[in-house]
Every structure is written in C-alpha cells, then in structure tokens.
Design an enzyme around this catalytic site. Sequence first.
Site, PDB file in Angstrom:
ATOM      1  N   LYS A 105      -5.037  -9.301  -6.148  1.00 22.27           N
ATOM      2  CA  LYS A 105      -6.267  -9.622  -5.406  1.00 22.27           C
ATOM      3  C   LYS A 105      -7.354  -8.575  -5.694  1.00 22.27           C
ATOM      4  O   LYS A 105      -7.037  -7.399  -5.895  1.00 22.27           O
ATOM      5  CB  LYS A 105      -5.970  -9.766  -3.909  1.00 22.27           C
ATOM      6  CG  LYS A 105      -6.249  -8.561  -3.092  1.00 22.27           C
ATOM      7  CD  LYS A 105      -6.260  -8.800  -1.597  1.00 22.27           C
ATOM      8  CE  LYS A 105      -6.402  -7.423  -0.950  1.00 22.27           C
ATOM      9  NZ  LYS A 105      -7.101  -7.358   0.272  1.00 22.27           N
ATOM     10  N   LYS A 132       0.827  -1.212   0.000  1.00 20.30           N
ATOM     11  CA  LYS A 132       0.000   0.000   0.000  1.00 20.30           C
ATOM     12  C   LYS A 132       0.858   1.257   0.000  1.00 20.30           C
ATOM     13  O   LYS A 132       0.481   2.268  -0.585  1.00 20.30           O
ATOM     14  CB  LYS A 132      -0.962   0.005   1.192  1.00 20.30           C
ATOM     15  CG  LYS A 132      -2.088  -1.005   1.029  1.00 20.30           C
ATOM     16  CD  LYS A 132      -3.297  -0.678   1.880  1.00 20.30           C
ATOM     17  CE  LYS A 132      -4.444  -1.602   1.507  1.00 20.30           C
ATOM     18  NZ  LYS A 132      -5.640  -1.405   2.307  1.00 20.30           N
ATOM     19  N   LYS A 143     -11.127  -3.267  -2.823  1.00 17.13           N
ATOM     20  CA  LYS A 143     -12.033  -2.108  -2.877  1.00 17.13           C
ATOM     21  C   LYS A 143     -11.344  -0.907  -3.502  1.00 17.13           C
ATOM     22  O   LYS A 143     -11.967  -0.098  -4.166  1.00 17.13           O
ATOM     23  CB  LYS A 143     -12.480  -1.696  -1.478  1.00 17.13           C
ATOM     24  CG  LYS A 143     -13.322  -2.688  -0.759  1.00 17.13           C
ATOM     25  CD  LYS A 143     -13.751  -2.083   0.573  1.00 17.13           C
ATOM     26  CE  LYS A 143     -13.711  -3.107   1.676  1.00 17.13           C
ATOM     27  NZ  LYS A 143     -12.387  -3.204   2.335  1.00 17.13           N
TER      28      LYS A 143
HETATM   29  N1  AQP Z   1      -9.860 -10.458  -2.823  1.00 23.10           N
HETATM   30  C1  AQP Z   1     -10.158 -11.008  -1.654  1.00 23.10           C
HETATM   31  N2  AQP Z   1     -10.341 -12.335  -1.582  1.00 23.10           N
HETATM   32  C2  AQP Z   1     -10.682 -12.930  -0.396  1.00 23.10           C
HETATM   33  N3  AQP Z   1     -10.867 -12.243   0.746  1.00 23.10           N
HETATM   34  C3  AQP Z   1     -10.698 -10.911   0.704  1.00 23.10           C
HETATM   35  N4  AQP Z   1     -10.819  -9.949   1.643  1.00 23.10           N
HETATM   36  C4  AQP Z   1     -10.540  -8.748   1.099  1.00 23.10           C
HETATM   37  N5  AQP Z   1     -10.251  -8.874  -0.199  1.00 23.10           N
HETATM   38  C5  AQP Z   1     -10.338 -10.218  -0.479  1.00 23.10           C
HETATM   39  C6  AQP Z   1     -11.194 -10.224   3.025  1.00 23.10           C
HETATM   40  O1  AQP Z   1     -12.277  -9.367   3.353  1.00 23.10           O
HETATM   41  C7  AQP Z   1     -12.187  -9.045   4.740  1.00 23.10           C
HETATM   42  C8  AQP Z   1     -12.316  -7.567   4.914  1.00 23.10           C
HETATM   43  O2  AQP Z   1     -11.221  -6.947   4.275  1.00 23.10           O
HETATM   44  P1  AQP Z   1     -10.860  -5.476   4.690  1.00 23.10           P
HETATM   45  O3  AQP Z   1     -11.940  -4.597   4.277  1.00 23.10           O
HETATM   46  O4  AQP Z   1     -10.543  -5.420   6.120  1.00 23.10           O
HETATM   47  O5  AQP Z   1      -9.499  -5.121   4.021  1.00 23.10           O
HETATM   48  P2  AQP Z   1      -8.691  -5.607   2.808  1.00 23.10           P
HETATM   49  O6  AQP Z   1      -8.255  -7.018   2.970  1.00 23.10           O
HETATM   50  O7  AQP Z   1      -7.583  -4.608   2.640  1.00 23.10           O
HETATM   51  O8  AQP Z   1      -9.775  -5.509   1.654  1.00 23.10           O
HETATM   52  P3  AQP Z   1      -9.780  -4.736   0.318  1.00 23.10           P
HETATM   53  O9  AQP Z   1     -11.053  -5.036  -0.356  1.00 23.10           O
HETATM   54  O10 AQP Z   1      -8.528  -4.990  -0.455  1.00 23.10           O
HETATM   55  O11 AQP Z   1      -9.863  -3.225   0.752  1.00 23.10           O
HETATM   56  P4  AQP Z   1      -8.884  -2.028   0.559  1.00 23.10           P
HETATM   57  O12 AQP Z   1      -8.720  -1.848  -0.909  1.00 23.10           O
HETATM   58  O13 AQP Z   1      -9.580  -0.884   1.219  1.00 23.10           O
HETATM   59  O14 AQP Z   1      -7.577  -2.394   1.229  1.00 23.10           O
HETATM   60  C9  AQP Z   1     -10.851  -9.566   5.248  1.00 23.10           C
HETATM   61  O15 AQP Z   1     -11.071 -10.754   5.963  1.00 23.10           O
HETATM   62  C10 AQP Z   1     -10.091  -9.842   3.993  1.00 23.10           C
HETATM   63  O16 AQP Z   1      -9.178 -10.916   4.157  1.00 23.10           O
END
Ligand code: AQP
Length: 339
Positions: A197, A116, A200
């Site tokens: 992956k 990040k 969001k």
């Molecule tokens: N691509 C993914 N596949 C499987 N699990 C996922 N999770 C996130 N992306 C995937 C799981 O969703 C839960 C919540 O995630 P988060 O919102 O705490 O943060 P993150 O992992 O950083 O998710 P994002 O979507 O990638 O958000 P941003 O872009 O804001 O960082 C967690 O259990 C995560 O493992």
Amino acid sequence: MGSEAKKRVFSGIQPSGDLHIGNYFGAIKGWVEHQSDKENFFCIVDLHSITVAQDPDTLRDQTRSAAALLFASGLDPSICSVFIQSQVSTHAECCWILNCITPLGWLERMTQFKDKAGDQASVSTGLLDYPVLMAADIILYSAHEVPVGDDQRQHVELARDIAQRFNHLYGETFVVPEAVIPEAGARVMGLNDPNAKMSKSFADVRGHAVGMLDEPKEIERSVKRAVTDSHGEIIFSDDAERSGVNNLLGIYKAVTNKTKSEVEKDFRDARGYGDLKTRVAEVLIEELNPIRDRYQELIKDSDQLDKLLARGADRAASISVPKLQEIKSKVGLVLSGGP
Ligand code: AQP
C-alpha cells in the site's frame, strides 16, 4: 432534516509524513463529499504518530501542514470540527480506561502492528496500543460512521469489539461504530511496488507515492516511472502480475468518479501504457493543483489556522468531556466536584 438527525462521523489522519493520494482518495475526498449530510469530527492524530520515532520540529510542522491540507481539500470549518488530538486530553484518558478492559491477545493479532513491528529490535508499547487509542477517538464521540481506507478496517472492527465489551461490562454507554470504506481509492498501492500500500513512511522512497503537494512535474515523473507489466491491455484485473496497471486505473477511477467500464472505454483507443500514464498524471494534476494553491494561502496565515483548530478543539471537548465523565463514573472513579 434537522441537525439532530444527522449521523455523526469521526475519522483521523496521522501527521507522520507528507500526505499522499492514498490518504486523499482513501479518506479525505470522501470526508469532503459527505460533509454536509453528516455531523463531522476530523482529527489530526499526532498522539498516534509518536508510536514510532518522530523528530519533534518536523512533527509540529507536519501537524500544521496536515490541518491546512484538510481545509485546502475542502473541509468547511463551519460544518466540520477539525482538531489536533493532543489538544483534547479526553482521548488519552479514555484510552487508559479502555486499555484496562482490552485483552492483550486482541492487540497482538492486529496485522498493522505485525507489519510495522516487523523485525525491529525494539517496538514501543504505544505501537501495540495504537488501536485502543483509535477506539477511544471514535467511541468518545458516539460516532456512527468511520470513513477510512481499507487498511484501517481491522482497527475499526476492534473499536466495535471494545465498545461492545464495555457496554456488556458496565451497561449501554457507547455507540458501536461502522467502518465506511470507499469503493474507489480504498487501497492505493505504491507506484514502485503495486503489491504494497502507498504509505507516508515510504514517501521518501523514489517513485513510491504522489504527494498531495507535489508539483505537476514531480507528479508526471512519479506516474511515468510507475511499475506496469508486459501484457499491454488496459483493463481492470485481479491478476497480481497486473497490479501496477490495475492501480493506475484505480487512481484514474477515483479522480474521475467513473465506473470501471467507463474507465476502460476511455482507454480503448490508447496507444499502450505510455498513454495511460500521461492521462493519469493529467487528471491527478488537475485535481491537486487547486488544493495546492489553497494550501499555500492557508499555511501562510498561522494565526487563522490556529483559530480554526482551536474552534475544532472546543467543539470536540464539548462532546468528549461529558462522555468521559460518564465513562469514569461507570467504572467507579471519583469525579472531581461531584459524586
Ligand atoms: N494507500 C492507501 N490507500 C487508501 N487509503 C489509505 N489511507 C492511508 N493509506 C492509504 C487512509 O488514509 C487515512 C489516514 O491514514 P493514517 O494517516 O491514519 O494512517 P495509515 O493508514 O497508517 O497511513 P499511511 O500513509 O500508511 O501512514 P504511515 O506510513 O504513517 O503509517 C486512513 O483512513 C487510511 O485508511
């Protein structure tokens, strides 16, 4: 089994954008499936979201939307405590104390921080500290299990290290938590780039994600555009070149709860990737339609949503406030109104 014997579960989700099927299959679906046999705390981690810049009004909307989506996905407020992190002040306070026993090197090694932070000119201290706040979230509740997607495995490992270090320094205080990673949906990849992956942060990139609230037409469009390859065979594979097809099969498997061989059998007579994409879009639409309908009802009634969240925050405070007092006392802070 009495409720005392139930394992305690903590997990969180950031309201940092539109929730997508990676969040759903990697986390939320499993939370819902196992909610009856566990004592559950699910947190909308808005303090984690502000580790990168957020528009304030958008963040407020996304926080409420994430809460409504959790209930719409099937979390039952009578058996789960769903709450907003910033409404329970113990998390930020505990994070500070844990900061003071966490070596900087542990945080600098985190791959999510490195990804990040990338080559950004300016990175907040909060982004580096993200996993310590996550450790506080989890260990304040003496959670045994942390159901997360595979991307969060390293952060849960760090929470274990921090809990063990505190226990070593100040005596037995924290339960050392375990990550629980689902077999299917553990890592849903971007449809436009199956080697990254689904996230969001890229949700506005055309064709990257399927949002949990996407309309059927949008879902069809995104899945039809998904990157595949020229091999033509519809089977699971570890070959990086075939990761697009592997991702689509993984999504189908996560929706249907079938085994790999059952999934491959379903596509034995398929006519190419067109058929695969049509079927994946169909099962996703079937899964997400009822969630979207329930969400529309919940988001309309903001008083009711606030009441459910206040109830979750009260339950969370009833566990985390006494735990924080114990932590403060152990490190030598003077407690208000007591020794
Ligand atoms: N691509 C993914 N596949 C499987 N699990 C996922 N999770 C996130 N992306 C995937 C799981 O969703 C839960 C919540 O995630 P988060 O919102 O705490 O943060 P993150 O992992 O950083 O998710 P994002 O979507 O990638 O958000 P941003 O872009 O804001 O960082 C967690 O259990 C995560 O493992």
